[in-house]
Scaffold this motif. Structure first.
Motif, mmCIF file in Angstrom:
data_model
loop_
_atom_site.group_PDB
_atom_site.id
_atom_site.type_symbol
_atom_site.label_atom_id
_atom_site.label_comp_id
_atom_site.label_asym_id
_atom_site.label_seq_id
_atom_site.Cartn_x
_atom_site.Cartn_y
_atom_site.Cartn_z
ATOM 1 N N ARG A 47 0.803 -1.228 0.000
ATOM 2 C CA ARG A 47 0.000 0.000 0.000
ATOM 3 C C ARG A 47 0.835 1.276 0.000
ATOM 4 N NH1 ARG A 47 -5.173 -1.346 4.010
ATOM 5 N NH2 ARG A 47 -5.918 -3.171 2.826
ATOM 6 N N LEU A 48 2.157 1.154 0.026
ATOM 7 C CA LEU A 48 2.963 2.346 -0.186
ATOM 8 C C LEU A 48 2.682 2.893 -1.584
ATOM 9 C CD1 LEU A 48 6.437 1.360 1.312
ATOM 10 C CD2 LEU A 48 4.893 3.122 2.169
ATOM 11 N N PRO A 49 2.756 4.198 -1.783
ATOM 12 C CA PRO A 49 2.516 4.745 -3.123
ATOM 13 C C PRO A 49 3.377 4.060 -4.179
ATOM 14 C CG PRO A 49 2.637 6.532 -1.527
ATOM 15 C CD PRO A 49 3.014 5.270 -0.789
ATOM 16 N N GLY A 50 2.722 3.561 -5.192
ATOM 17 C CA GLY A 50 3.421 2.819 -6.238
ATOM 18 C C GLY A 50 3.528 1.341 -5.960
ATOM 19 N N GLY A 51 3.389 0.948 -4.680
ATOM 20 C CA GLY A 51 3.436 -0.457 -4.295
ATOM 21 C C GLY A 51 4.844 -0.958 -4.058
ATOM 22 N N ALA A 52 5.022 -1.677 -2.947
ATOM 23 C CA ALA A 52 6.317 -2.293 -2.628
ATOM 24 C C ALA A 52 6.045 -3.608 -1.919
ATOM 25 C CB ALA A 52 7.156 -1.364 -1.758
ATOM 26 N N ALA A 53 5.378 -4.511 -2.624
ATOM 27 C CA ALA A 53 4.926 -5.760 -2.006
ATOM 28 C C ALA A 53 6.058 -6.754 -1.806
ATOM 29 C CB ALA A 53 3.832 -6.389 -2.872
ATOM 30 N N GLY A 54 7.061 -6.738 -2.669
ATOM 31 C CA GLY A 54 8.127 -7.723 -2.604
ATOM 32 C C GLY A 54 9.205 -7.367 -1.597
ATOM 33 N N ASP A 55 10.189 -8.254 -1.490
ATOM 34 C CA ASP A 55 11.312 -8.069 -0.578
ATOM 35 C C ASP A 55 12.417 -7.324 -1.323
ATOM 36 O OD1 ASP A 55 13.515 -8.203 1.086
ATOM 37 O OD2 ASP A 55 13.306 -10.340 1.531
ATOM 38 N N GLN A 56 12.477 -6.015 -1.145
ATOM 39 C CA GLN A 56 13.460 -5.214 -1.866
ATOM 40 C C GLN A 56 14.882 -5.437 -1.362
ATOM 41 O OE1 GLN A 56 12.075 -1.135 -1.771
ATOM 42 N NE2 GLN A 56 10.611 -1.516 -3.414
ATOM 43 N N PHE A 57 15.030 -5.811 -0.116
ATOM 44 C CA PHE A 57 16.370 -6.145 0.388
ATOM 45 C C PHE A 57 16.960 -7.286 -0.463
ATOM 46 C CE2 PHE A 57 14.155 -4.357 4.061
ATOM 47 C CZ PHE A 57 15.077 -3.461 4.556
ATOM 48 N N ARG A 58 16.152 -8.289 -0.687
ATOM 49 C CA ARG A 58 16.601 -9.444 -1.470
ATOM 50 C C ARG A 58 16.789 -9.074 -2.936
ATOM 51 N NH1 ARG A 58 14.399 -13.753 -4.445
ATOM 52 N NH2 ARG A 58 15.554 -15.712 -4.211
ATOM 53 N N GLU A 59 15.836 -8.335 -3.501
ATOM 54 C CA GLU A 59 15.900 -7.992 -4.921
ATOM 55 C C GLU A 59 17.144 -7.157 -5.233
ATOM 56 O OE1 GLU A 59 12.166 -6.286 -6.285
ATOM 57 O OE2 GLU A 59 11.076 -7.599 -4.918
ATOM 58 N N LEU A 60 17.453 -6.195 -4.383
ATOM 59 C CA LEU A 60 18.627 -5.365 -4.613
ATOM 60 C C LEU A 60 19.911 -6.164 -4.428
ATOM 61 C CD1 LEU A 60 17.275 -2.190 -2.830
ATOM 62 C CD2 LEU A 60 17.966 -2.292 -5.242
ATOM 63 N N SER A 61 19.913 -7.079 -3.468
ATOM 64 C CA SER A 61 21.084 -7.940 -3.274
ATOM 65 C C SER A 61 21.319 -8.818 -4.494
ATOM 66 C CB SER A 61 20.893 -8.808 -2.031
ATOM 67 O OG SER A 61 20.704 -8.021 -0.877
ATOM 68 N N LEU A 62 20.260 -9.372 -5.064
ATOM 69 C CA LEU A 62 20.400 -10.217 -6.237
ATOM 70 C C LEU A 62 20.860 -9.417 -7.457
ATOM 71 C CD1 LEU A 62 17.241 -12.497 -5.894
ATOM 72 C CD2 LEU A 62 19.625 -13.143 -5.513
ATOM 73 N N ALA A 63 20.501 -8.135 -7.502
ATOM 74 C CA ALA A 63 20.900 -7.293 -8.632
ATOM 75 C C ALA A 63 22.383 -6.961 -8.609
ATOM 76 C CB ALA A 63 20.071 -6.005 -8.628
ATOM 77 N N LEU A 64 23.022 -7.138 -7.447
ATOM 78 C CA LEU A 64 24.454 -6.851 -7.303
ATOM 79 C C LEU A 64 25.131 -8.086 -6.686
ATOM 80 C CD1 LEU A 64 24.074 -3.210 -5.979
ATOM 81 C CD2 LEU A 64 25.016 -3.864 -8.202
ATOM 82 N N PRO A 65 25.222 -9.168 -7.439
ATOM 83 C CA PRO A 65 25.673 -10.443 -6.856
ATOM 84 C C PRO A 65 27.117 -10.451 -6.390
ATOM 85 C CG PRO A 65 25.467 -10.612 -9.249
ATOM 86 C CD PRO A 65 24.867 -9.301 -8.862
ATOM 87 N N SER A 66 27.947 -9.537 -6.866
ATOM 88 C CA SER A 66 29.343 -9.514 -6.430
ATOM 89 C C SER A 66 29.539 -8.668 -5.174
ATOM 90 C CB SER A 66 30.237 -8.987 -7.552
ATOM 91 O OG SER A 66 29.897 -7.657 -7.887
ATOM 92 N N PHE A 67 28.453 -8.149 -4.618
ATOM 93 C CA PHE A 67 28.509 -7.301 -3.433
ATOM 94 C C PHE A 67 27.988 -8.065 -2.215
ATOM 95 C CE2 PHE A 67 29.025 -4.325 -6.733
ATOM 96 C CZ PHE A 67 29.372 -3.088 -6.219
ATOM 97 N N THR A 68 28.561 -7.780 -1.069
ATOM 98 C CA THR A 68 28.015 -8.269 0.200
ATOM 99 C C THR A 68 26.917 -7.319 0.647
ATOM 100 O OG1 THR A 68 30.127 -9.233 0.848
ATOM 101 C CG2 THR A 68 28.539 -8.805 2.611
ATOM 102 N N ALA A 69 25.764 -7.870 1.000
ATOM 103 C CA ALA A 69 24.618 -7.060 1.395
ATOM 104 C C ALA A 69 24.469 -7.088 2.913
ATOM 105 C CB ALA A 69 23.341 -7.586 0.748
ATOM 106 N N VAL A 70 24.328 -5.924 3.510
ATOM 107 C CA VAL A 70 24.121 -5.791 4.947
ATOM 108 C C VAL A 70 22.795 -5.083 5.167
ATOM 109 C CG1 VAL A 70 25.026 -4.884 7.111
ATOM 110 C CG2 VAL A 70 26.613 -5.649 5.322
ATOM 111 N N GLU A 71 21.817 -5.804 5.705
ATOM 112 C CA GLU A 71 20.500 -5.223 5.949
ATOM 113 C C GLU A 71 20.474 -4.483 7.279
ATOM 114 O OE1 GLU A 71 17.506 -8.233 5.773
ATOM 115 O OE2 GLU A 71 18.003 -8.848 3.717
ATOM 116 N N GLY A 72 19.745 -3.396 7.292
ATOM 117 C CA GLY A 72 19.515 -2.648 8.526
ATOM 118 C C GLY A 72 18.037 -2.383 8.675
ATOM 119 N N VAL A 73 17.319 -3.318 9.270
ATOM 120 C CA VAL A 73 15.856 -3.235 9.372
ATOM 121 C C VAL A 73 15.488 -2.424 10.605
ATOM 122 C CG1 VAL A 73 13.725 -4.542 9.635
ATOM 123 C CG2 VAL A 73 15.552 -5.413 8.151
ATOM 124 N N ALA A 74 14.869 -1.286 10.388
ATOM 125 C CA ALA A 74 14.445 -0.434 11.500
ATOM 126 C C ALA A 74 13.009 -0.729 11.919
ATOM 127 C CB ALA A 74 14.585 1.033 11.115
#
Length: 280
Positions: A47-74
């Motif tokens: 329900r965020l404007p434009g919609g953000a139903a998926g897991d963007q942490f995962r999607e962005l990590s997969l888009a940059l596979p040579s990078f280490t991803a560090v999540e900071g969930v507030a």
């Protein structure tokens, strides 16, 4: 070394579309970056404007596979059918990531205004010149009292990190394993305060114990130029003109390595503009 910081507004551009591929493409067009610090990353918020139903942490990590991803969930709250809804920051690094810490920032009550929990990611990276402590965060928007409390905590974390770098712990194994906590440090993100504000001045104040203070990398590299706007320059009519609220701060011991800092005024992939810092 090149670092980009960007509040991506869950990938929602000025055209109203949520497009994470566009975010990654525009970041890559800005620079062949080593570190990408993102704020307003969402997971499970249709329900965020434009919609953000998926897991963007995962999607962005997969888009940059040579990078280490560090999540900071507030924000971490219940979703439908036992799922969780999450919101926060994401740090991606192709430099080796050593120690990672996640710091919940103060959240004092502020009756009558919207607010949410805030968090700072701290990752010590193995930079070409040695251990580098990189922090990214997104401070409170509506309440000055909350921002001031969060700024004070960021100052305390700088004191703590610098002390750990000067005085390493005794060598141990297991969870007591000693990894570097970088002395030189960067603090990047959406601070939700303007240059010269009380919060800005407080963050940059000297430390009485000699801890390397924070300095504004833009002011250091462009002393004669005002901060360019980083928030809403492409949004059209708004309650106030576009202004700067996104920064890269550096500890004073890192000042000799500051080479360049610029704002990408071109992209319309978010309501904020990304900043690119180069260290030498």
């Amino acid at each position: 070394m090149k670092l980009i910081t960007w509040n991506i507004q869950w990938g929602r551009g000025t055209d109203g579309r949520v497009d994470l591929e566009r975010i990654v493409a525009d970041a890559r067009a800005l620079a062949d970056f080593d570190v990408l610090c993102l704020q307003e990353v969402a997971d499970g918020w249709p329900r965020l404007p434009g919609g953000a139903a998926g897991d963007q942490f995962r999607e962005l990590s997969l888009a940059l596979p040579s990078f280490t991803a560090v999540e900071g969930v507030a924000v971490d709250v219940p979703g439908p059918a036992g799922s969780r809804r999450r919101f926060g920051n994401l740090l991606l690094s192709r430099l080796p990531v050593l120690q990672v810490l996640r710091h919940q920032l103060p959240w004092p009550a502020a009756p009558g205004v919207p607010s949410m929990p805030r968090l700072a990611i701290e990752a010590t990276l193995r930079a070409p010149f040695g251990p580098l402590r990189v922090m990214t965060t997104h401070l409170a928007y509506y309440a000055l009292s909350q921002r001031l409390a969060q700024v004070q905590r960021l100052r305390e974390l700088q004191q703590e990190g610098a002390a750990h770098a000067r005085q390493p712990r005794a060598e141990q194994e297991g969870p007591f394993l000693v990894l570097p906590r970088g002395g030189p440090a960067l603090l990047a993100g959406d601070m939700n305060f303007k240059p010269g504000s009380p919060e800005y001045r407080r963050l940059l104040a000297p430390f009485p114990d000699g801890t390397p203070a924070w300095l504004d990398a833009w002011a250091q590299l462009h002393p004669e130029e005002p901060h360019p706007p980083t928030f809403a320059p492409h949004e059209g009519p708004a309650p106030e003109p576009p202004y700067c609220c996104d920064y890269v701060f550096a500890s004073t011991d890192l000042a000799p390595r500051l080479r360049a800092l610029r704002v990408d005024a071109r992209t319309t992939a978010s309501d904020h503009q990304p900043l690119l810092l180069e260290l030498g």
